[in-house]
Write a protein that holds these residues in place. Structure first.
Motif, PDB file in Angstrom:
ATOM      1  N   PHE A  73       0.843  -1.211   0.000  1.00 20.27           N
ATOM      2  CA  PHE A  73       0.000   0.000   0.000  1.00 20.27           C
ATOM      3  C   PHE A  73       0.873   1.254   0.000  1.00 20.27           C
ATOM      4  O   PHE A  73       0.620   2.206  -0.765  1.00 20.27           O
ATOM      5  CB  PHE A  73      -0.903  -0.001   1.243  1.00 20.27           C
ATOM      6  N   LEU A  74       1.891   1.258   0.851  1.00 18.58           N
ATOM      7  CA  LEU A  74       2.749   2.436   0.954  1.00 18.58           C
ATOM      8  C   LEU A  74       3.559   2.628  -0.325  1.00 18.58           C
ATOM      9  O   LEU A  74       3.783   3.763  -0.767  1.00 18.58           O
ATOM     10  CB  LEU A  74       3.685   2.314   2.159  1.00 18.58           C
ATOM     11  N   SER A  75       4.000   1.514  -0.932  1.00 16.90           N
ATOM     12  CA  SER A  75       4.767   1.605  -2.187  1.00 16.90           C
ATOM     13  C   SER A  75       3.920   2.222  -3.297  1.00 16.90           C
ATOM     14  O   SER A  75       4.367   3.118  -4.038  1.00 16.90           O
ATOM     15  CB  SER A  75       5.259   0.218  -2.615  1.00 16.90           C
ATOM     16  N   PHE A  76       2.689   1.748  -3.437  1.00 15.33           N
ATOM     17  CA  PHE A  76       1.799   2.293  -4.467  1.00 15.33           C
ATOM     18  C   PHE A  76       1.470   3.756  -4.184  1.00 15.33           C
ATOM     19  O   PHE A  76       1.278   4.545  -5.111  1.00 15.33           O
ATOM     20  CB  PHE A  76       0.510   1.466  -4.545  1.00 15.33           C
ATOM     21  N   ASN A  77       1.392   4.101  -2.922  1.00 14.35           N
ATOM     22  CA  ASN A  77       1.107   5.496  -2.570  1.00 14.35           C
ATOM     23  C   ASN A  77       2.239   6.416  -2.994  1.00 14.35           C
ATOM     24  O   ASN A  77       2.016   7.533  -3.453  1.00 14.35           O
ATOM     25  CB  ASN A  77       0.855   5.619  -1.071  1.00 14.35           C
ATOM     26  N   PHE A  78       3.487   5.939  -2.842  1.00 14.47           N
ATOM     27  CA  PHE A  78       4.632   6.748  -3.280  1.00 14.47           C
ATOM     28  C   PHE A  78       4.659   6.877  -4.796  1.00 14.47           C
ATOM     29  O   PHE A  78       5.025   7.924  -5.347  1.00 14.47           O
ATOM     30  CB  PHE A  78       5.947   6.129  -2.782  1.00 14.47           C
ATOM     31  N   LEU A  79       4.282   5.800  -5.490  1.00 14.89           N
ATOM     32  CA  LEU A  79       4.323   5.818  -6.949  1.00 14.89           C
ATOM     33  C   LEU A  79       3.153   6.601  -7.543  1.00 14.89           C
ATOM     34  O   LEU A  79       3.303   7.306  -8.538  1.00 14.89           O
ATOM     35  CB  LEU A  79       4.287   4.369  -7.481  1.00 14.89           C
ATOM     36  N   ASN A  80       1.999   6.448  -6.911  1.00 11.01           N
ATOM     37  CA  ASN A  80       0.791   7.079  -7.453  1.00 11.01           C
ATOM     38  C   ASN A  80      -0.088   7.561  -6.300  1.00 11.01           C
ATOM     39  O   ASN A  80      -1.082   6.907  -5.955  1.00 11.01           O
ATOM     40  CB  ASN A  80       0.037   6.070  -8.329  1.00 11.01           C
TER      41      ASN A  80
END
Length: 753
Positions: free
Chosen positions: A504-511
């Motif tokens: 979740f945090l990775s996707f938040n940083f990307l998008n």
């Protein structure tokens, strides 16, 4: 609970060490790419790194290096094919069938290639719809290949700098498992023990110890730098591992008739004191394990000489007060237990001496053993092995079919318009993670995956909703990654929970800003994948655990028979081979663990597939007792003494006749009259009975001596205990034979494995 010690166990373990290495290998490139503002464009680099990192299983350097290289080739090849055929539905279906079957089937070559196969299918899931490759396929594949290769380079550098680290950590974990095993055994001496529960815990721990010993044995024996180098550290590590194997046997020799012991001494308080002392020894073994994991020198945390001396004083005072001609035999049993505890104490003290890095001790290491005989069996990498498993009779082939069908269903479900699935690959990845060869494991993982995903998604949603500082979010992401990779092998629920958080945090940083969509998709996809995996496992060529019971019972019975015969050969003055004895001991423990593991999985199968559950449970319990009592008997076989008072020949025939009857029944044969006659033999231990009567008479005539030498045990006590152990083995073997007679009588045809 000693929280400081528990924390050290986790922090110094190979799992945390590996998790930190994977996390840093993945995150450092992300930081560099993010610094230059090109992380989105080059996201396939850290993705490739993480995929290859997850295939790195503990083991010898050469095997690890080769499997990583093979993984890189497979991942890039799969990604290339998936990128080329994206959008062409018929070809995608063919691709899923071909890769699904092949990469599931290569599990026949062992866990290492099974991991490579699973991750190759994850790569297929990621690239199947082409959303990651973009317009420039060649560039994307080169970035992905570079990321895969990056972890291989890190692996080569780290193993060059610290060649002994993994072996040391794995040996340390062996000691930690033995410490937990001893704590369970200590609970047999507490007040009002739950024997059934404790025996179940003992069997479960035996399975864990067996699996770990197999992994460690391969790592230590097959790593040439460990076996052949003359450096002090390599020899000491080898010696520490061999000592752990001997310590394991000594812990098994502490098996006694606990119910009789409780009846005789429960009110005296001596059993509780024994439990407390065994817990102290457990702490010392755990301390050794932590020191090995952290590559530091171990120093004793208790004065075990003083503690054992106090225990002996309490024992001898009780003996002086309460030993009579009526209680003599009970005190003989207790005396033998005290001697076994003394042997465990000396073994731990010897291990501490080895840990002092004594060069003379290291250089004197010469096992005289053919170490190849102790290595776990490995399938050879050749096409014939793979070809022979392409059959519905093969559990590997059945698993491959189930995985492939589940992937096809998952892919086709993603096209359902009413489901509004935004990420096809999440369904496929979840299917791959859940779908395992055994239905019981699939069922368990299904539930853990769902609970872990929901809990992790809720936590991640809360974190992103309330926290907006990127530095804090990035720290949580790092910690989540480390914890995910740490728990991935042993604590699947926690691994999934932290995996969900860092995804979740990775996707938040990307998008940024798409948290609601991610939350919904993650939950929906997990539910769909879980339903598909469960349905396929239950209906498509299932392999139920009861179908393997018979074969595993045969192997366990045969291994126990050869183990017992190897021990009795010393009593019979036959040729006694220490190497042969240790090989047979290893085989007996492995066979017992495999049988126990199969039984525990069968408990999770559907009720209608739990065939003869009670009978199998009784067989597992009796097999465990035979192995443990034989280990107890083995301590006398190692001594340079002759016990002529024991009718070893008659006892051997009597016990082996019962064991042979079990094997005959398991193989569908009819018991011969000769075997039945041998089972009725009455061993002539009359001289032993005379000695016991003489000793009782001495006690009645007040000729009782207070001998307080903890290092010595009377010959009469040794003879009595040998006789008692042989009686216990016979009684349990006889009970096991009755169990199998019941097993045969309840069905006209035994299930075939």
């Amino acid at each position: 609970m000693n929280y400081s010690s528990e924390l050290k166990k986790i922090v110094t373990s190979q799992y945390v060490y590996s998790a930190i290495r994977i996390t840093l290998a993945t995150v450092l490139p992300c930081l560099v790419l993010s610094h230059f503002g090109i992380l989105k464009e080059y996201f396939l680099f850290p993705l490739g790194t993480s995929f290859v990192a997850l295939t790195d299983q503990p083991g010898p350097f050469i095997r690890r290096r080769n499997s990583l290289a093979f993984a890189i080739f497979c991942f890039v090849f799969v990604a290339s094919i998936a990128s080329l055929v994206k959008g062409i539905i018929p070809l995608v279906l063919v691709e899923i069938i071909a890769f699904g079957m092949f990469f599931s089937l290569i599990g026949v070559y062992g866990q290492r290639l099974a991991a490579v196969g699973s991750l190759a299918l994850v790569v297929l899931a990621i690239f199947v719809d082409g959303h990651l490759t973009g317009a420039n396929i060649v560039k994307s594949l080169l970035i992905f290949a570079a990321g895969c290769t990056w972890f291989l380079l890190i692996f080569l550098v780290v193993t060059t700098i610290q060649p002994y680290k993994l072996a040391s950590q794995m040996i340390g974990e062996n000691y930690l498992q033995l410490a937990e095993f001893l704590k369970i055994k200590a609970n047999f001496y507490q007040k009002n023990p739950d024997f059934d529960k404790l025996y179940s815990q003992v069997i479960t721990k035996q399975i864990e110890i067996k699996n770990l010993q197999e992994e460690t044995r391969e790592t230590v024996f097959k790593t040439r730098t460990i076996v052949n180098e003359s450096t002090t550290i390599s020899r000491l590590l080898m010696l520490m591992f061999l000592n752990s194997m001997d310590l394991h046997e000594k812990l098994m020799t502490s098996e006694s008739d606990y119910k009789k012991l409780q009846e005789s001494f429960e009110e005296t308080g001596i059993l509780v004191k024994i439990r407390d002392y065994l817990n102290i020894l457990s702490d010392e073994i755990s301390n050794i394990g932590i020191a090995l994991q952290s590559s530091t020198r171990a120093r004793a945390i208790h004065n075990i000489d003083l503690e054992f001396q106090e225990l002996n004083i309490q024992y001898f005072e009780l003996r002086n007060r309460q030993m009579t001609s009526e209680t003599l035999e009970n005190f003989m049993i207790l005396r033998q237990i005290m001697m076994r505890i003394h042997e465990i104490t000396r073994e731990i003290q010897e291990i501490y001496k080895v840990f002092s890095q004594n060069v003379k001790l290291a250089k004197s290491l010469s096992t005289g053993l053919d170490l190849k005989k102790f290595l776990p069996n490995q399938e050879k990498i050749n096409f014939k092995v793979l070809k022979s498993n392409i059959s519905l009779t093969s559990s590997h082939f059945r698993h491959a079919v189930r995985v492939t069908i589940a992937l096809l269903l998952g892919y086709l479900f993603s096209f359902m318009p009413f489901l509004e699935i935004g990420h096809t690959y999440w369904i496929l990845i979840t299917i791959i993670a859940i779908q395992k060869p055994a239905y019981s494991i699939t069922k368990q993982r299904n539930l853990l995956r769902f609970y872990g995903t929901v809990t992790g998604a809720v936590i991640a949603y809360g974190v992103l909703y309330f926290i907006e500082v990127n530095a804090v979010l990035f720290t949580i992401l790092l910690v989540s990654m480390v914890l995910c990779f740490t728990f991935l092998k042993a604590k699947y629920f926690w691994a999934v929970l932290f995996m969900t958080i860092y995804i979740f945090l990775s996707f938040n940083f990307l998008n940024p800003g798409n948290i609601n969509i991610i939350f919904k998709d993650r939950i929906v996809d997990t539910v769909i994948a879980g339903i598909i995996a469960f349905g396929v496992s239950y209906t498509i060529l299932p392999v139920w655990e009861h179908t393997q019971n018979l074969d595993l019972m045969k192997k366990s019975a045969e291994a126990n028979l050869t183990y017992f015969h190897s021990v009795m050969s010393k009593f019979l003055n036959d040729k006694y081979s220490l190497e042969e004895y240790k090989v047979r001991r290893k085989n007996a423990i492995i066979s017992l663990a495999n049988l126990s593991d199969n039984f525990q999985r069968m408990i999770s199968d559907p009720k209608n597939q739990q065939k003869k559950l009670e009978v199998v449970h009784q067989f597992v319990t009796t097999s465990h007792l035979i192995t443990a009592y034989t280990a107890s008997l083995s301590q006398y076989a190692k001594k340079d003494q002759v016990y002529t008072e024991i009718d070893a020949e008659s006892w051997t025939k009597k016990i082996e006749s019962e064991m042979n009857q079990v094997s005959v029944l398991l193989n569908g044969g009819k018991i011969s009259e000769a075997l039945k006659m041998e089972s009725r033999i009455e061993p002539e231990d009359s001289s032993l009975e005379d000695l016991i009567l003489k000793r009782k008479k001495e006690i009645m005539e007040n000729e009782f001596y207070d001998r307080r030498d903890p290092d010595k045990i009377s010959r009469l006590t040794e003879l009595k205990n040998i006789h008692d152990v042989l009686e216990l083995i016979y009684d349990v073997a006889k009970e096991q034979r009755k169990v199998i007679e019941k097993y045969r009588n309840e069905e006209t045809t035994l299930p075939q494995s």
